[in-house]
Design an enzyme around this catalytic site. Structure first.
Site, short mmCIF file in Angstrom:
data_model
loop_
_atom_site.label_atom_id
_atom_site.label_comp_id
_atom_site.label_asym_id
_atom_site.label_seq_id
_atom_site.Cartn_x
_atom_site.Cartn_y
_atom_site.Cartn_z
N HIS A 207 -9.72 39.12 -2.70
CA HIS A 207 -9.85 40.53 -3.08
C HIS A 207 -9.20 40.79 -4.46
O HIS A 207 -9.86 41.28 -5.38
CB HIS A 207 -9.19 41.43 -2.02
CG HIS A 207 -9.24 42.89 -2.33
ND1 HIS A 207 -10.19 43.74 -1.81
CD2 HIS A 207 -8.46 43.66 -3.14
CE1 HIS A 207 -10.00 44.96 -2.28
NE2 HIS A 207 -8.94 44.95 -3.09
N GLU A 208 -7.93 40.42 -4.58
CA GLU A 208 -7.25 40.66 -5.86
C GLU A 208 -7.89 39.81 -6.95
O GLU A 208 -7.95 40.21 -8.11
CB GLU A 208 -5.75 40.36 -5.75
CG GLU A 208 -5.00 41.19 -4.69
CD GLU A 208 -5.19 42.69 -4.80
OE1 GLU A 208 -5.35 43.21 -5.93
OE2 GLU A 208 -5.17 43.36 -3.75
N HIS A 211 -10.56 41.75 -8.50
CA HIS A 211 -10.04 42.69 -9.50
C HIS A 211 -9.71 41.94 -10.80
O HIS A 211 -9.99 42.42 -11.89
CB HIS A 211 -8.76 43.37 -8.99
CG HIS A 211 -8.98 44.44 -7.96
ND1 HIS A 211 -9.81 45.51 -8.17
CD2 HIS A 211 -8.46 44.60 -6.71
CE1 HIS A 211 -9.78 46.30 -7.08
NE2 HIS A 211 -8.97 45.76 -6.19
N GLU A 237 -13.11 48.65 -7.05
CA GLU A 237 -13.14 48.21 -5.66
C GLU A 237 -14.47 47.54 -5.32
O GLU A 237 -14.52 46.69 -4.44
CB GLU A 237 -12.88 49.38 -4.71
CG GLU A 237 -11.42 49.82 -4.66
CD GLU A 237 -10.45 48.70 -4.27
OE1 GLU A 237 -10.78 47.88 -3.39
OE2 GLU A 237 -9.36 48.64 -4.87
#
Ligand code: ZN
Length: 442
Positions: A207-208, A211, A237
């Protein structure tokens, strides 16, 4: 930022738009927008608000720890009052919550979100009920002992798969995983290793990492301008959740990384197959805590917060009633009983940070991602590549359509570029197809 000279300079440049190139013009537009927004709030009120936020963070931490909403209530009341007031300053013509949404997803309105969430509720709630009737997926092997050292090596491997160059992206440890960006050459992500559940670190890294990929992909010429950095919260997101769920929780991805997982955790996964792993990481279980929610139930957690924020800012709900309404909505949407406020309305840090109107971005980002996938599939062999552990095609596509632009394009324009016309049923169809197969609903 609010100095008279700043205003004069920006107005001057704005009057000479045709003499500026596109990048310069967009910088002036964005800065003027921020200037007008912040300038609309009287300085003494903003100062008071900033001090309140500082205090609020501390009070929230303590209230959460003590499971004591009453402790947080007066602070939240003041935060809500400030935000309602600021909304009027930003744009007295707009409904207050719409004016706040604008901070996180420009142009977003309650009218749009009501329709969006209605579609989600209509499709997802029955799907969750149907899943609940089926035998639950066994994920007990994920709760064996997974030593931190081996998990760290696995995290390194995942970063490699994601194409994150360690010279430009560091990884550290914090209680709550997050991404910190300085520029497109220096981005840092964090994770948290739980010995009884390796998927927490695994999916927080992915997830990170999503980003981080975004920030690392922004064009050089936008660095150190106000156009560096991701476009909107929803678009950001969409990237993290795309990698985490759409790619990271897909069968081809699990099949690609599973042999390595077995190398890092030979004893723990000796009797497990890739298919079992795929099923385990997609296990649906209505739960209390948003950041631990599965892909299917996640948006319902957001809907609860959206309903509450909308009513708080609209003036139809009082802060003292938040815990009660929170519990009622969790029962209604997710069918779960909220035993205390610590795992209920005190769980997230957003409100204590003054962020009201942020939550819907998570759900929008998920929906954007499903549409990006459909468009991506038309242009590249997504799953053929992913099944080989090759994410370069996916990364390249996202970089071309989204990452490179930073804030150069408006969020709505970016979404249109990558998704086409926004249609939430693409997302609900994606979920229906995936979970119907997974839980053999048909
Ligand atoms: Zn995120």
């Amino acid at each position: 930022m609010t100095g008279e000279d700043t205003g004069k300079l920006l107005e001057f440049l704005d009057g000479k738009k045709e003499e500026l190139d596109f990048v310069q013009r967009r910088q002036v537009e964005e800065m003027l927008r921020s200037y007008r927004r912040i300038k609309s709030i009287p300085a003494d009120e903003y100062m008071e608000y900033a001090m309140l936020m500082n205090e609020a963070d501390d009070v929230w931490h303590k209230a959460k720890e003590a499971d004591d909403f009453e402790m947080f209530r007066p602070v939240l009341e003041r935060l809500v009052a400030f935000n309602r007031k600021f909304a009027g300053y930003y744009d007295p013509e707009k409904k207050p919550y719409d004016a706040l949404l604008d901070d996180y997803e420009r142009g977003m309105t309650m009218e749009f979100l009501d329709r969006f969430f209605d579609t989600l509720r209509e499709k997802i709630v029955p799907l969750i009920r149907a899943v609940g009737q089926k035998p639950q997926i066994d994920d007990s092997f994920l709760h064996r002992h997974y030593p931190v050292e081996a998990q760290k090596k696995f995290a390194d491997y995942l970063m490699e798969v994601l194409g994150l160059d360690r010279n430009h992206c560091g990884i550290g440890e914090t209680e709550h995983p997050y991404t910190l960006e300085f520029n497109n050459k220096d981005v840092r992500i964090t994770t948290n290793y739980k010995e009884d559940n390796p998927t927490f670190a695994m999916y927080s890294v992915i997830h990170e990492g999503g980003h981080a990929k975004y920030e690392l992909g922004i064009r050089d010429d936008l660095q150190y301008t106000c156009l560096a950095g991701g476009s909107s919260m929803g678009v950001h997101e969409s990237q993290s959740r795309f990698y985490e769920n759409i790619i990271g929780r897909s069968r081809p991805f699990i099949e690609a990384v599973f042999p390595k997982m077995q190398e890092f955790f030979p004893e723990q996964l000796a009797d497990v197959t890739a298919e079992q792993m795929y099923r385990a990481v997609n296990r649906v279980e209505p739960s209390l805590v948003r950041i631990e929610a599965d892909e299917l139930t996640y948006c319902l957690h957001i809907m609860v917060r959206y309903e509450i924020e909308k009513q708080l800012i609209g003036g139809t709900l009082e802060v003292k009633d938040v815990p009660r309404v929170w519990k009622e909505l969790y029962q209604e949407y997710l069918g779960v009983n909220v035993p205390d406020d610590r795992s209920g309305c005190l769980q997230d840090s957003h409100w204590s940070g003054g962020s009201i109107g942020y939550f819907p971005s998570y759900a929008l980002g998920s929906a954007y991602g499903a549409q990006m996938l459909r468009n991506m599939e038309k242009e590249i062999d997504v799953w053929g590549q992913v099944s080989k552990g090759d994410l370069s095609g996916v990364s390249g596509w996202l970089k071309e359509k989204i990452h490179q632009y930073g804030c150069l394009l408006e969020p709505a324009e970016l979404v249109k570029n990558a998704c086409g016309q926004f249609d939430p049923t693409v997302y609900t169809d994606y979920l229906t197809e995936k979970y119907t197969k997974l839980y053999r609903l048909d």
